[in-house]
Design a protein around this motif. Structure first.
Motif, PDB file in Angstrom:
ATOM      1  N   ALA A  51     -29.850  46.398  42.763  1.00 13.70           N
ATOM      2  CA  ALA A  51     -28.491  46.920  42.730  1.00 13.70           C
ATOM      3  C   ALA A  51     -27.468  45.814  42.543  1.00 13.70           C
ATOM      4  CB  ALA A  51     -28.209  47.679  44.023  1.00 13.70           C
ATOM      5  N   PHE A  52     -27.772  44.638  43.055  1.00 12.31           N
ATOM      6  CA  PHE A  52     -26.810  43.544  43.034  1.00 12.31           C
ATOM      7  C   PHE A  52     -26.712  42.860  41.665  1.00 12.31           C
ATOM      8  CE2 PHE A  52     -28.068  44.194  47.421  1.00 12.31           C
ATOM      9  CZ  PHE A  52     -26.833  44.310  48.034  1.00 12.31           C
ATOM     10  N   SER A  53     -27.492  43.336  40.702  1.00 12.39           N
ATOM     11  CA  SER A  53     -27.313  42.875  39.325  1.00 12.39           C
ATOM     12  C   SER A  53     -26.281  43.733  38.598  1.00 12.39           C
ATOM     13  CB  SER A  53     -28.647  42.913  38.563  1.00 12.39           C
ATOM     14  OG  SER A  53     -29.134  44.238  38.465  1.00 12.39           O
ATOM     15  N   PHE A  54     -25.917  44.868  39.197  1.00  8.55           N
ATOM     16  CA  PHE A  54     -24.865  45.750  38.679  1.00  8.55           C
ATOM     17  C   PHE A  54     -25.086  46.140  37.214  1.00  8.55           C
ATOM     18  CE2 PHE A  54     -22.951  42.944  41.933  1.00  8.55           C
ATOM     19  CZ  PHE A  54     -22.670  43.899  42.893  1.00  8.55           C
ATOM     20  N   LEU A  55     -26.350  46.426  36.875  1.00  8.73           N
ATOM     21  CA  LEU A  55     -26.683  46.818  35.513  1.00  8.73           C
ATOM     22  C   LEU A  55     -26.111  48.193  35.166  1.00  8.73           C
ATOM     23  CD1 LEU A  55     -30.485  45.912  35.253  1.00  8.73           C
ATOM     24  CD2 LEU A  55     -28.595  44.764  34.107  1.00  8.73           C
ATOM     25  N   PRO A  56     -25.851  48.446  33.873  1.00  8.94           N
ATOM     26  CA  PRO A  56     -25.513  49.812  33.466  1.00  8.94           C
ATOM     27  C   PRO A  56     -26.728  50.706  33.668  1.00  8.94           C
ATOM     28  CG  PRO A  56     -25.804  48.414  31.540  1.00  8.94           C
ATOM     29  CD  PRO A  56     -25.845  47.514  32.735  1.00  8.94           C
ATOM     30  N   TRP A  57     -26.481  51.922  34.154  1.00  2.12           N
ATOM     31  CA  TRP A  57     -27.581  52.818  34.506  1.00  2.12           C
ATOM     32  C   TRP A  57     -27.284  54.221  33.985  1.00  2.12           C
ATOM     33  CZ3 TRP A  57     -31.819  50.669  36.486  1.00  2.12           C
ATOM     34  CH2 TRP A  57     -32.857  51.531  36.897  1.00  2.12           C
ATOM     35  N   PRO A  58     -28.300  54.986  33.555  1.00  2.00           N
ATOM     36  CA  PRO A  58     -28.054  56.328  33.027  1.00  2.00           C
ATOM     37  C   PRO A  58     -27.724  57.339  34.130  1.00  2.00           C
ATOM     38  CG  PRO A  58     -30.408  55.886  33.051  1.00  2.00           C
ATOM     39  CD  PRO A  58     -29.727  54.613  33.455  1.00  2.00           C
ATOM     40  N   VAL A  59     -26.610  58.028  33.964  1.00  2.00           N
ATOM     41  CA  VAL A  59     -26.199  59.073  34.904  1.00  2.00           C
ATOM     42  C   VAL A  59     -25.690  60.283  34.129  1.00  2.00           C
ATOM     43  CG1 VAL A  59     -25.543  57.336  36.622  1.00  2.00           C
ATOM     44  CG2 VAL A  59     -23.795  58.314  35.138  1.00  2.00           C
ATOM     45  N   ILE A  60     -25.639  61.418  34.839  1.00  2.79           N
ATOM     46  CA  ILE A  60     -25.041  62.651  34.306  1.00  2.79           C
ATOM     47  C   ILE A  60     -24.005  63.114  35.323  1.00  2.79           C
ATOM     48  CG2 ILE A  60     -25.427  65.061  33.646  1.00  2.79           C
ATOM     49  CD1 ILE A  60     -28.283  64.243  32.857  1.00  2.79           C
ATOM     50  N   THR A  61     -22.772  63.336  34.889  1.00  6.68           N
ATOM     51  CA  THR A  61     -21.703  63.693  35.821  1.00  6.68           C
ATOM     52  C   THR A  61     -21.391  65.192  35.783  1.00  6.68           C
ATOM     53  OG1 THR A  61     -19.814  63.476  34.304  1.00  6.68           O
ATOM     54  CG2 THR A  61     -20.672  61.442  35.312  1.00  6.68           C
ATOM     55  N   ASN A  62     -20.700  65.647  36.833  1.00  6.71           N
ATOM     56  CA  ASN A  62     -20.265  67.037  36.875  1.00  6.71           C
ATOM     57  C   ASN A  62     -19.197  67.330  35.830  1.00  6.71           C
ATOM     58  OD1 ASN A  62     -18.670  65.285  38.683  1.00  6.71           O
ATOM     59  ND2 ASN A  62     -17.487  67.119  39.126  1.00  6.71           N
ATOM     60  N   HIS A  63     -18.492  66.325  35.366  1.00  2.00           N
ATOM     61  CA  HIS A  63     -17.476  66.533  34.329  1.00  2.00           C
ATOM     62  C   HIS A  63     -18.087  66.736  32.951  1.00  2.00           C
ATOM     63  CE1 HIS A  63     -13.766  64.711  36.600  1.00  2.00           C
ATOM     64  NE2 HIS A  63     -14.386  65.646  37.284  1.00  2.00           N
ATOM     65  N   GLU A  64     -19.266  66.135  32.724  1.00  8.15           N
ATOM     66  CA  GLU A  64     -19.956  66.281  31.437  1.00  8.15           C
ATOM     67  C   GLU A  64     -21.446  66.501  31.687  1.00  8.15           C
ATOM     68  OE1 GLU A  64     -18.134  63.766  28.038  1.00  8.15           O
ATOM     69  OE2 GLU A  64     -18.020  62.470  29.806  1.00  8.15           O
TER      70      GLU A  64
END
Length: 242
Positions: free
Chosen positions: A37-50
């Motif tokens: 987590a402490f590398s703060f990499l971009p990660w795939p997510v899906i949000t409630n807005h989209e």
């Protein structure tokens, strides 16, 4: 807590699994076999807005009220996880808990078991699901000085099930893992103190599997498929838990 993730599939496979119509910044999402987590990499997510779109966000939630770049940097190291039991009590999480839920996509995660003076790393994943979702919250923050906008997320945690209590025996916590049937519910419901409680239950341990892995996971270049391989410790013979 949950500070080490794995997402070991190509972006097209993620799009297929979630039947996503869109994939923003798809080129940023590559297989990651071990990420701290402490590398703060971009990660795939899906949000409630989209809910029909996969997008890349950075781990470590920065609340919208953060005043400066320095504040943002300090806050995100303390917002990698959010305890679901107290999420509405914490200023950093309260707004997102009410309004901004997301799915954090993964193929597995890592935790350490303490035995005497030593710690043994485990890789944990689901038995019958190659890809699964963790419950998350997200936020948009804008740097008033530069105008830069960042979208970030935090993973929710709950009390450990018996399997995870045995592995993560120092804290006895685990990520909030969603079944396929509850993924849309997390995006559409559970936005207040009453409804969110239904998501606080630990995931069924009978649907999970875990095995010890090498301490190679602690090395700088551990982001390879080898980090997932079972490893037997001579002094600690039990290498798999079901």
């Amino acid at each position: 807590m949950c500070y080490h993730l794995s997402q070991g599939v190509q972006s097209d496979r993620l799009k297929e699994r979630y039947r996503a119509k869109n994939f923003k910044e798809q080129d940023k999402i590559k297989p990651v076999y071990h990420a701290s987590a402490f590398s703060f990499l971009p990660w795939p997510v899906i949000t409630n807005h989209e809910p029909d779109t996969i997008q890349a966000m950075h781990w470590g939630l920065i609340p919208a009220w953060a005043k400066s770049q320095d504040d943002a940097q300090k806050l995100r190291t303390n917002t990698l996880n959010a305890r679901i039991e107290t999420i509405f009590e914490k200023p950093s999480f309260r707004e997102a808990a009410h309004k901004k839920h997301c799915l954090v996509l993964a193929t597995g995660f890592f935790e350490w078991q303490t035995v005497g003076a030593k710690k043994y790393p485990y890789y944990i994943h689901l038995k019958d699901e190659e890809i699964f979702s963790m419950a998350g919250i997200w936020e948009t923050w804008t740097d008033k000085k530069s105008g830069e906008t960042r979208e970030t997320f935090s993973i929710l945690t709950t009390e450990a099930n018996p399997l995870m209590a045995q592995i993560h025996n120092s804290k006895q916590r685990m990520p909030v893992i969603l079944s396929k049937e509850t993924e849309l519910n997390w995006l559409q419901k559970g936005f207040d103190e009453t409804t969110i409680n239904s998501f606080a239950k630990p995931f069924d341990e009978n649907k999970m599997v875990a095995h010890t892995v090498s301490r190679f996971i602690s090395e700088k270049y551990s982001n390879t498929p080898d980090v997932l391989k079972p490893y037997t410790y001579p002094e600690f013979m039990q290498t798999s838990l079901f």
